[in-house]
Design an enzyme around this catalytic site. Structure first.
Site, mmCIF file in Angstrom:
data_model
loop_
_atom_site.group_PDB
_atom_site.id
_atom_site.type_symbol
_atom_site.label_atom_id
_atom_site.label_comp_id
_atom_site.label_asym_id
_atom_site.label_seq_id
_atom_site.Cartn_x
_atom_site.Cartn_y
_atom_site.Cartn_z
ATOM 1 N N ILE A 124 -43.009 -130.009 29.950
ATOM 2 C CA ILE A 124 -43.060 -129.644 28.528
ATOM 3 C C ILE A 124 -43.353 -128.147 28.410
ATOM 4 O O ILE A 124 -42.590 -127.375 27.833
ATOM 5 C CB ILE A 124 -44.186 -130.424 27.797
ATOM 6 C CG1 ILE A 124 -44.054 -131.936 28.010
ATOM 7 C CG2 ILE A 124 -44.202 -130.074 26.315
ATOM 8 C CD1 ILE A 124 -45.260 -132.756 27.543
ATOM 9 N N SER A 131 -49.801 -125.056 23.513
ATOM 10 C CA SER A 131 -50.199 -125.934 22.406
ATOM 11 C C SER A 131 -49.044 -126.121 21.425
ATOM 12 O O SER A 131 -48.851 -127.200 20.866
ATOM 13 C CB SER A 131 -51.402 -125.340 21.663
ATOM 14 O OG SER A 131 -52.514 -125.277 22.520
ATOM 15 N N ILE A 156 -46.513 -127.060 35.639
ATOM 16 C CA ILE A 156 -46.063 -128.449 35.678
ATOM 17 C C ILE A 156 -46.753 -129.180 36.834
ATOM 18 O O ILE A 156 -46.521 -128.867 38.011
ATOM 19 C CB ILE A 156 -44.525 -128.531 35.813
ATOM 20 C CG1 ILE A 156 -43.850 -127.719 34.691
ATOM 21 C CG2 ILE A 156 -44.051 -129.987 35.807
ATOM 22 C CD1 ILE A 156 -44.279 -128.077 33.267
ATOM 23 N N MET A 278 -87.447 -130.895 31.351
ATOM 24 C CA MET A 278 -86.216 -130.137 31.096
ATOM 25 C C MET A 278 -85.039 -130.783 31.823
ATOM 26 O O MET A 278 -83.916 -130.778 31.320
ATOM 27 C CB MET A 278 -86.389 -128.675 31.470
ATOM 28 C CG MET A 278 -87.065 -127.884 30.360
ATOM 29 S SD MET A 278 -86.920 -126.113 30.572
ATOM 30 C CE MET A 278 -88.564 -125.738 31.143
ATOM 31 N N GLU A 361 -53.101 -131.583 28.257
ATOM 32 C CA GLU A 361 -52.708 -132.681 27.355
ATOM 33 C C GLU A 361 -53.239 -132.500 25.943
ATOM 34 O O GLU A 361 -53.690 -133.446 25.302
ATOM 35 C CB GLU A 361 -53.222 -134.013 27.912
ATOM 36 C CG GLU A 361 -52.671 -134.328 29.271
ATOM 37 C CD GLU A 361 -51.357 -135.056 29.188
ATOM 38 O OE1 GLU A 361 -50.967 -135.491 28.095
ATOM 39 O OE2 GLU A 361 -50.705 -135.189 30.223
ATOM 40 N N ASN A 365 -59.367 -127.828 21.380
ATOM 41 C CA ASN A 365 -59.090 -127.324 20.021
ATOM 42 C C ASN A 365 -57.920 -128.068 19.381
ATOM 43 O O ASN A 365 -57.943 -128.334 18.174
ATOM 44 C CB ASN A 365 -58.817 -125.820 20.049
ATOM 45 C CG ASN A 365 -60.098 -125.016 20.134
ATOM 46 O OD1 ASN A 365 -61.188 -125.562 19.961
ATOM 47 N ND2 ASN A 365 -59.977 -123.726 20.403
HETATM 48 O O1 GRA Z 1 -41.665 -135.071 9.740
HETATM 49 P P1 GRA Z 1 -40.819 -134.897 10.965
HETATM 50 O O2 GRA Z 1 -39.704 -135.864 11.091
HETATM 51 O O3 GRA Z 1 -40.404 -133.468 11.113
HETATM 52 O O4 GRA Z 1 -41.777 -135.228 12.196
HETATM 53 C C1 GRA Z 1 -42.989 -134.529 12.405
HETATM 54 C C2 GRA Z 1 -44.045 -135.498 12.821
HETATM 55 O O5 GRA Z 1 -43.970 -136.684 12.073
HETATM 56 C C3 GRA Z 1 -42.781 -133.692 13.641
HETATM 57 O O6 GRA Z 1 -43.190 -134.502 14.740
HETATM 58 C C4 GRA Z 1 -43.704 -135.743 14.275
HETATM 59 N N1 GRA Z 1 -44.923 -136.073 15.007
HETATM 60 C C5 GRA Z 1 -45.150 -137.217 15.623
HETATM 61 N N2 GRA Z 1 -44.401 -138.306 15.757
HETATM 62 C C6 GRA Z 1 -44.912 -139.358 16.452
HETATM 63 C C7 GRA Z 1 -46.009 -135.265 15.180
HETATM 64 N N3 GRA Z 1 -46.943 -135.898 15.892
HETATM 65 C C8 GRA Z 1 -46.435 -137.104 16.185
HETATM 66 C C9 GRA Z 1 -46.919 -138.233 16.896
HETATM 67 N N4 GRA Z 1 -48.117 -138.207 17.461
HETATM 68 N N5 GRA Z 1 -46.131 -139.302 17.006
HETATM 69 C C10 GRA Z 1 -43.530 -132.363 13.624
HETATM 70 O O7 GRA Z 1 -44.889 -132.658 13.420
HETATM 71 P P2 GRA Z 1 -45.988 -131.510 13.276
HETATM 72 O O8 GRA Z 1 -47.292 -132.192 13.106
HETATM 73 O O9 GRA Z 1 -45.554 -130.524 12.231
HETATM 74 O O10 GRA Z 1 -45.903 -130.790 14.720
HETATM 75 P P3 GRA Z 1 -46.573 -129.461 15.283
HETATM 76 O O11 GRA Z 1 -47.476 -128.847 14.266
HETATM 77 O O12 GRA Z 1 -45.535 -128.604 15.868
HETATM 78 O O13 GRA Z 1 -47.402 -129.981 16.534
HETATM 79 C C11 GRA Z 1 -48.469 -130.788 16.497
HETATM 80 C C12 GRA Z 1 -49.382 -130.663 17.748
HETATM 81 C C13 GRA Z 1 -50.099 -129.335 17.813
HETATM 82 C C14 GRA Z 1 -50.403 -131.785 17.588
HETATM 83 C C15 GRA Z 1 -48.537 -130.862 19.036
HETATM 84 O O14 GRA Z 1 -47.646 -129.803 19.232
HETATM 85 C C16 GRA Z 1 -49.392 -131.029 20.255
HETATM 86 O O15 GRA Z 1 -49.819 -132.121 20.549
HETATM 87 N N6 GRA Z 1 -49.641 -129.942 21.037
HETATM 88 C C17 GRA Z 1 -50.351 -130.013 22.295
HETATM 89 C C18 GRA Z 1 -49.410 -129.934 23.432
HETATM 90 C C19 GRA Z 1 -49.850 -130.675 24.651
HETATM 91 O O16 GRA Z 1 -50.619 -131.632 24.601
HETATM 92 N N7 GRA Z 1 -49.324 -130.264 25.775
HETATM 93 C C20 GRA Z 1 -49.591 -130.940 26.999
HETATM 94 C C21 GRA Z 1 -48.782 -130.377 28.069
HETATM 95 S S1 GRA Z 1 -48.603 -131.419 29.477
HETATM 96 C C22 GRA Z 1 -50.059 -131.354 30.337
HETATM 97 O O17 GRA Z 1 -51.041 -130.834 29.888
HETATM 98 C C23 GRA Z 1 -50.044 -131.985 31.680
HETATM 99 C C24 GRA Z 1 -51.400 -132.370 32.182
HETATM 100 C C25 GRA Z 1 -51.293 -133.371 33.257
HETATM 101 C C26 GRA Z 1 -52.577 -134.101 33.573
HETATM 102 O O18 GRA Z 1 -53.609 -133.470 33.828
HETATM 103 O O19 GRA Z 1 -52.558 -135.354 33.601
#
Ligand code: GRA
Length: 386
Positions: A124, A131, A156, A278, A361, A365
């Site tokens: 991703i 974020s 990744i 403590m 993930e 924040n």
């Molecule tokens: O209305 P629409 O049709 O445009 O749809 C919106 C919404 O309904 C659109 O996406 C839909 N949507 C969802 N649909 C189903 C949003 N959230 C969901 C959901 N949970 N389920 C756009 O929505 P929005 O709210 O305007 O989106 P946004 O503001 O662009 O993003 C929201 C947000 C910040 C929460 C999101 O981008 C996010 O979760 N960011 C964090 C990214 C992340 O977690 N990255 C992880 C990378 S992988 C990793 O870390 C690997 C680690 C491995 C390990 O340690 O295990």
């Protein structure tokens, strides 16, 4: 309300605990030092059914559920947090495939992930999209019955070793997040350059940069339709977040146990250091934060098992568990002093590994943003899965 685990769940938890203590713990420090990717242990966890808990028997799983997955993950992370990532890299892609793939795609890709025969990942994040997932730049351009993929994915997990993985791209940037498209990509095909990356912790979880240059995938490797990518990604993150939450919980427990054991052994100023108030303050806080996190993480898993919406509860659980882990490793370090700081003992590994849970993930924040915006009524956290 019933806080008892079923006999079946207790048995799964005990199996995971025994495996963790006998097969993972003895070499954890050495594996961490050597940055070893333990493909043998990844395979063994597949054979034990650890990746199959959330996958139906039809695709090689055992369908025990999300609470089983959380219990297994917590036990593995308790002895070696980096090995927890390996679980997420198998389960995350398998779950997304289960939800969004065609029957043919499911049969092709899910069983090898569940058995640990094919190493998975999900791609991703990019240099300018962390974020803000929708800021990604990787493109997939249709060319007959193929897509040509170009772009760079960064940080990744399993990037250097994965056989395949979920790959998120744009097929139409003008449509913003509605122009994103997901694939399940065979990463052994030509057109991918892998660069291993080093990080502060989780050394046994290989991290990498993947560069795609005219990487050609058949149209049949697309998940869902063009434009479904963001929805698939958000859905997938909600599942994989729960695994991270369980990992943070296991690590918080490990740090607490190390601190308590040491506080009961170590004498200074003529008394056990556990008798100093403590240190009792730190231990009490470790217990409380871990316990609260456990209830919240188990609640999110229970909701998932009931097939009830749980995005909000997963974010609450992940945030609480990540912060509990960060608190616990810091407190353990204070209690163990030089024995915590020393690389001869595991607490410094816990300390390095814990930091990742506040980042991956969805950072702490991002979780707070999801939680607060739901509370304020700005954006509903619990949305339909598909
Ligand atoms: O209305 P629409 O049709 O445009 O749809 C919106 C919404 O309904 C659109 O996406 C839909 N949507 C969802 N649909 C189903 C949003 N959230 C969901 C959901 N949970 N389920 C756009 O929505 P929005 O709210 O305007 O989106 P946004 O503001 O662009 O993003 C929201 C947000 C910040 C929460 C999101 O981008 C996010 O979760 N960011 C964090 C990214 C992340 O977690 N990255 C992880 C990378 S992988 C990793 O870390 C690997 C680690 C491995 C390990 O340690 O295990």
């Amino acid at each position: 309300m019933d806080f008892e685990l079923t006999d079946e769940l207790v048995a799964v938890r005990d199996l995971a605990r025994e495996f963790a203590e006998k097969e993972v713990a003895p070499t954890a420090a050495k594996d961490d030092r050597e940055h070893a990717f333990r493909s043998d242990l990844v395979k063994k966890m597949g054979e034990l059914g650890f990746y199959g808990s959330v996958i139906p028997e039809k695709y090689g799983g055992n369908g025990m559920g999300f609470l089983a997955m959380v219990l297994i993950t917590e036990e593995i992370a308790r002895v070696h947090s980096a090995m927890r990532v390996a679980i997420n890299m198998q389960i995350g892609p398998a779950l997304a495939l289960l939800q969004f793939a065609s029957e043919e795609q499911k049969q092709q890709w899910i069983p090898p992930l569940v058995q640990g025969d094919s190493i998975g990942c999900f791609a991703i994040t990019e240099p300018d999209a962390g974020s803000d997932v929708a800021a990604m730049r990787t493109t997939a351009t249709r060319d007959g019955d193929h897509y040509a993929i170009n772009g760079t994915k960064l940080w990744i997990s399993n990037g250097p070793v994965a056989d395949g993985g979920l790959l998120y791209t744009y097929t139409d940037r003008s449509r913003k997040h509605r122009g994103m498209t997901a694939f399940y990509a065979d990463l052994r095909l030509p057109g991918v350059t892998r660069k291993p990356l080093e990080a502060m912790g989780a050394h046994c979880s290989p991290l990498g940069e993947l560069t795609f240059e005219n990487f050609r995938l058949p149209v049949s490797d697309r998940l869902g339709d063009e434009g479904d990518g963001f929805k698939i990604c958000m859905w997938q993150l909600n599942q994989t977040r729960l695994n991270c939450a369980a990992g943070a919980l296991g690590l918080a427990r490990a740090a607490k146990e190390a601190a308590i054991n040491y506080a009961k052994e170590r004498t200074q100023f003529g008394q056990k250091i556990g008798e100093f108030q403590m240190n009792q303050d730190l231990i009490a806080q470790m217990v409380v934060h871990e316990d609260a996190a456990r209830l919240l993480v188990y609640r999110a898993a229970w909701l998932a098992d009931q097939k009830k919406p749980n995005n909000l509860e997963t974010s609450i659980g992940k945030y609480t568990a990540a912060e509990a882990a960060a608190f616990a490793v810091d407190a353990a370090m204070k209690i163990l002093g030089a024995y915590g700081y020393s690389t001869e003992f595991p607490v410094e590994r816990y300390y390095r590994d814990a930091k990742s849970y506040q980042i991956v993930e969805g950072s702490s924040n991002v979780q707070k943003m999801i939680i607060a915006q739901d509370a304020l009524g700005y954006r509903q956290a619990n949305r339909a899965a598909s």
